[in-house]
Enzyme design. Structure first.
Site, PDB file in Angstrom:
ATOM      1  N   ARG A  17       1.318  -1.497  -0.375  1.00  0.00           N
ATOM      2  CA  ARG A  17       0.060  -0.384  -0.097  1.00  0.00           C
ATOM      3  C   ARG A  17       0.516   1.424   0.104  1.00  0.00           C
ATOM      4  O   ARG A  17       0.548   2.376   0.908  1.00  0.00           O
ATOM      5  CB  ARG A  17      -1.069  -0.170   1.226  1.00  0.00           C
ATOM      6  CG  ARG A  17      -2.630  -0.868   1.066  1.00  0.00           C
ATOM      7  CD  ARG A  17      -3.044  -0.863   2.192  1.00  0.00           C
ATOM      8  NE  ARG A  17      -1.919  -1.817   3.355  1.00  0.00           N
ATOM      9  CZ  ARG A  17      -2.619  -0.247   5.014  1.00  0.00           C
ATOM     10  NH1 ARG A  17      -3.341  -0.543   4.596  1.00  0.00           N
ATOM     11  NH2 ARG A  17      -1.909  -1.577   5.915  1.00  0.00           N
ATOM     12  N   HIS A 708     -16.842  11.865   3.727  1.00  0.00           N
ATOM     13  CA  HIS A 708     -15.367  11.012   3.255  1.00  0.00           C
ATOM     14  C   HIS A 708     -14.599  12.430   2.370  1.00  0.00           C
ATOM     15  O   HIS A 708     -13.691  12.054   1.948  1.00  0.00           O
ATOM     16  CB  HIS A 708     -15.979  10.458   2.046  1.00  0.00           C
ATOM     17  CG  HIS A 708     -16.203   8.611   2.308  1.00  0.00           C
ATOM     18  ND1 HIS A 708     -17.597   8.576   2.390  1.00  0.00           N
ATOM     19  CD2 HIS A 708     -15.803   7.609   2.220  1.00  0.00           C
ATOM     20  CE1 HIS A 708     -17.866   7.837   2.602  1.00  0.00           C
ATOM     21  NE2 HIS A 708     -16.687   6.995   2.829  1.00  0.00           N
TER      22      HIS A 708
END
Length: 769
Positions: A17, A708
């Site tokens: 990641r 978000h």
């Protein structure tokens, strides 16, 4: 001559990641934009070399993105709304502002709407095309990345979201569908024609236009729109400097209803999904042929699951294609973006288990194996050690059925799927029992998972602290969040879910039948990654999973505290499901386990229980004719099975997010929950029209602000949204809540936003009383 191989797209976040980490450090001011760019360049190089070393012939480029490919395409076309351009930011920061909003010295803007990418758990940003938009080639990203790979000695196949899919998914400033006037069509087609011309100049052999929207049902004018675009684009494959071959790549379903058109238009390659659209695509191919010069890119290696490919099945599909098509390329069925990077490093599962799995890197090997085998005659295949090893994985001995689970399933009857009394009667009972005010305020469930919380979980995992020390930390965290919710003035509280690593993995870890990986991360949206558990065998619950902390939280306050659960459909859709039994059967097994938990929460004195079905819409078949028989009938029934046994006074909530709800609003009502909360702020509350039209009986909380995004909405902004909700819904039916859980947000954003939300609700409540 061997059969060539092609990859539709490759994961971009990195094996560890790396992309997520460097971007999030940049957002926090802990790394520079140049460091982000260098990490991205290193990842692209690694991914191209990995595919090249595996022997893949047609390796994609421009499948990389800092945030989302639809967002990249909007920037390529210059479809950037003025409010983002006016911020005066770098291209990367402009893209981040479109993806997650911006609130700072340059201005204050909300993010673009975000929706699920067809039937996946990946989210795309919905492009917005203003009436004044000037569509022109505005980015060099696809060409720069092609040249990067070229410098490594790798001639890639550039990938771009196709113009038809882009226009069908784009919206106007108010969330409305676009009007496809010839000016817009010509402008869009003109840019795509320029793209092909540029790639001719750079020496590309193939360019891939992704057109997954072709697998959807066709509305009036859709085929004409497709023809209008490509009649202007296809001639650009040839110029004075040479030519390039154009691959029209489809996935996630079949194109049987338009395949003849695709063939007649003379594309150099047509990519067909022979995993999800197998039967219809093969039938269309057999009926209409492949065309004399067209190459069929046969998608036989799934990009949607982690299970090993059944080579015999793939070879049968390829043999059928070769009967019709002279030119065949063995391809992934869709991008490998939707699977983890590699099984390497999953040391906790053991070889006998890992042998059954193929992540992105392993699927490259599968592609090459199948391509080699398809050229062999039957005698060579029968003696192939590669085929023998593969087929041993499918001998039916991997798992055995759980007799107890099978017995419970066989005893179910219609009464288990119906809650009594009917909802209108329950609402009166609950109104008297719960004593909530008008426009009750609540949150969706989770509160920020701070660095401290994650660190304590890691310390427990490493045995650096005892279970009792960890439990005390969780109890203190719950005490703090209960107190802060009371101070803010929320009406219905939650315990914060601090003990939970993930809303699906947490439950899977306490259920029989699941396996878990160490590094199998998949991108969900932007830098948000998830690590789905694996359903390995029959699922059952052996003991309560959530009762302890829910009951503890309720004991710390006079306010009502919701018990928080994840529903069976969402657990299934956000796990890697089995392929040896039906999804319906797996969902029923999960429903029985969650039903047991619901009844235990009720017995512990929890009067409001939320059963999240955030992913209900996610696996809805793309063709409307398959909606109910193949999905909704059993998915809705599974949710009803979960809650049908509770008392009338127990209020059942559910939650859904980031999907199109309008066309299944009646099915959502049929889930027979008492209250539903759902994402609405990023879609400008467009679901309200569907709620009003359907005479929606479930009480509802359309999200009043976007969690978000890191920006903090003002009280006035939230009041405006509440008034919009009340223009379509009765006040007695409305709940006030954010869009989704607050796990990914910081405390610095969370509490001011909630204060503004509660103040807005209380102000409007006073007006209504």
């Amino acid at each position: 001559m061997s059969v060539n191989t092609s990859v539709v797209g490759f994961p971009r976040i990195g094996a560890q990641r790396e992309l997520k980490q460097v971007i999030e450090r940049y957002w926090k001011g802990q790394s520079s934009l140049n460091q982000v760019r260098e990490t991205a360049r290193a990842l692209r190089k690694q991914h191209w070399l990995t595919q090249h070393s595996a022997g893949v012939d047609l390796i994609p480029s421009n499948d990389f993105s800092y945030y989302d490919q639809m967002l990249d395409t909007a920037m390529l076309l210059g479809a950037v709304p003025a409010r983002y351009r006016n911020l005066g930011l770098s291209p990367e920061d402009t893209m981040f502002a479109m993806g997650r909003g911006y609130q700072g010295a340059q201005g204050d803007v909300t993010a673009l709407p975000m929706k699920k990418w067809f039937t996946t758990n990946y989210h795309y940003l919905v492009p917005e095309i203003e009436e004044s938009a000037h569509i022109e080639l505005s980015s060099s990203k696809p060409f720069d990345e092609f040249s990067e790979a070229q410098a490594l000695g790798i001639l890639t196949k550039p990938v771009i979201i196709g113009p038809y899919t882009f226009l069908k998914l784009a919206r106007g400033p108010q969330g409305e569908h676009l009007t496809y006037d010839m000016g817009l069509i010509n402008a869009i087609a003109g840019v795509y024609a320029q793209v092909l011309q540029r790639f001719i100049d750079l020496g590309a052999l193939w360019v891939q236009f992704d057109e997954p929207y072709l697998v959807m049902d066709k509305a009036d004018g859709d085929i004409e729109l497709f023809k209008s675009l490509y009649s202007r684009i296809l001639p650009a494959r040839t110029s004075a400097n040479g030519s390039v071959r154009l691959l029209l790549q489809t996935y996630f379903g079949h194109v049987a209803d338009c395949y003849e058109t695709l063939k007649l238009y003379g594309f150099d390659g047509i990519g067909l999904d022979l995993v999800e659209g197998r039967d219809e695509n093969l039938e269309a191919l057999a009926r209409y042929g492949a065309g004399q010069d067209a190459t069929i890119f046969a998608g036989v290696v799934s990009g949607r699951n982690i299970w090993r490919n059944d080579y015999v099945r793939s070879l049968g599909l390829l043999d059928a294609v070769k009967e019709v098509a002279d030119k065949v390329v063995v391809s992934t069925a869709c991008s490998l973006l939707h699977v983890p990077f590699s099984i390497e490093g999953e040391t906790g599962l053991g070889t006998a288990v890992c042998d059954h799995f193929a992540f992105a890197v392993e699927k490259l090997g599968e592609l090459c194996d199948v391509a080699a085998l398809v050229e062999q005659d039957q005698v060579e295949r029968d003696t192939s050690p590669i085929l023998a090893v593969n087929q041993a994985l499918f001998d039916g001995t991997r798992v055995s059925a759980n007799p107890s689970v099978q017995s419970r399933l066989s005893c179910l009857d219609e009464r288990d799927f119906v809650r009594q009394p009917q909802r209108s009667d329950r609402q009166k009972i609950q109104g008297a029992e719960l004593g909530l005010p008008l426009l009750p305020t609540t949150t969706i469930g989770s509160f920020p998972q701070t660095r401290e919380i994650r660190a304590e979980r890691a310390r427990l995992r490493k045995a650096e602290i005892s279970q009792s020390e960890y439990d005390q930390f969780i109890a203190t965290s719950i005490d703090d969040v209960i107190e802060r919710q009371e101070q803010v003035g929320l009406d219905v509280l939650v315990h914060g879910e601090f003990e939970r690593n993930d809303m699906v993995e947490y439950f899977g870890q306490q259920l029989e039948g699941f396996l878990f990986t160490q590094q199998a991360w998949v991108q969900s949206y932007g830098t948000r990654c998830v690590k789905p558990p694996i359903i390995w065998g029959d699922v059952s619950r052996t003991q309560p999973m959530t009762v302890r902390w829910s009951a503890y939280a309720q004991g710390r306050t006079q306010h009502l505290v919701k018990g928080m659960l994840t529903g069976p459909v969402t657990i299934l859709n956000w796990s890697w499901p089995r392929e040896d039994i039906s999804r319906q059967m797996q969902t029923q097994q999960l429903a029985l386990a969650i039903r047991d938990e619901v009844l235990d929460l009720e017995a512990a004195g929890i009067k409001i229980i939320q059963i999240d079905e955030a992913a209900l819409r996610e696996k809805l078949p793309l063709r409307r004719s398959h909606w109910h028989k193949d999905y909704l009938d059993w998915a809705v029934a599974a949710f009803r099975l979960v809650h049908s046994g509770v008392k009338a006074s127990t209020q059942i909530h559910t939650h859904m997010c980031y999907s199109e709800f309008n066309d299944i609003i009646e099915d959502i009502d049929a889930m027979d929950a008492d209250v539903i909360s759902f994402e609405a702020s990023r879609s400008d509350l467009t679901v309200l029209d569907a709620i009003e039209k359907a005479h929606f009986a479930t009480e509802a909380g359309p999200g009043v602000y976007d969690i978000h995004s890191p920006r903090i909405p003002s009280r006035e902004e939230i009041e405006t949204r509440i008034r919009a909700i009340l223009s379509k819904m009765r006040p007695e039916q409305v709940w006030i809540n954010p869009d989704c859980g607050l796990k990914t947000r910081a405390n610095a954003e969370t509490w001011p936003s909630l204060e503004h939300m509660v103040a807005a609700a209380q102000h409007i409540r006073q007006e209504l009383v």
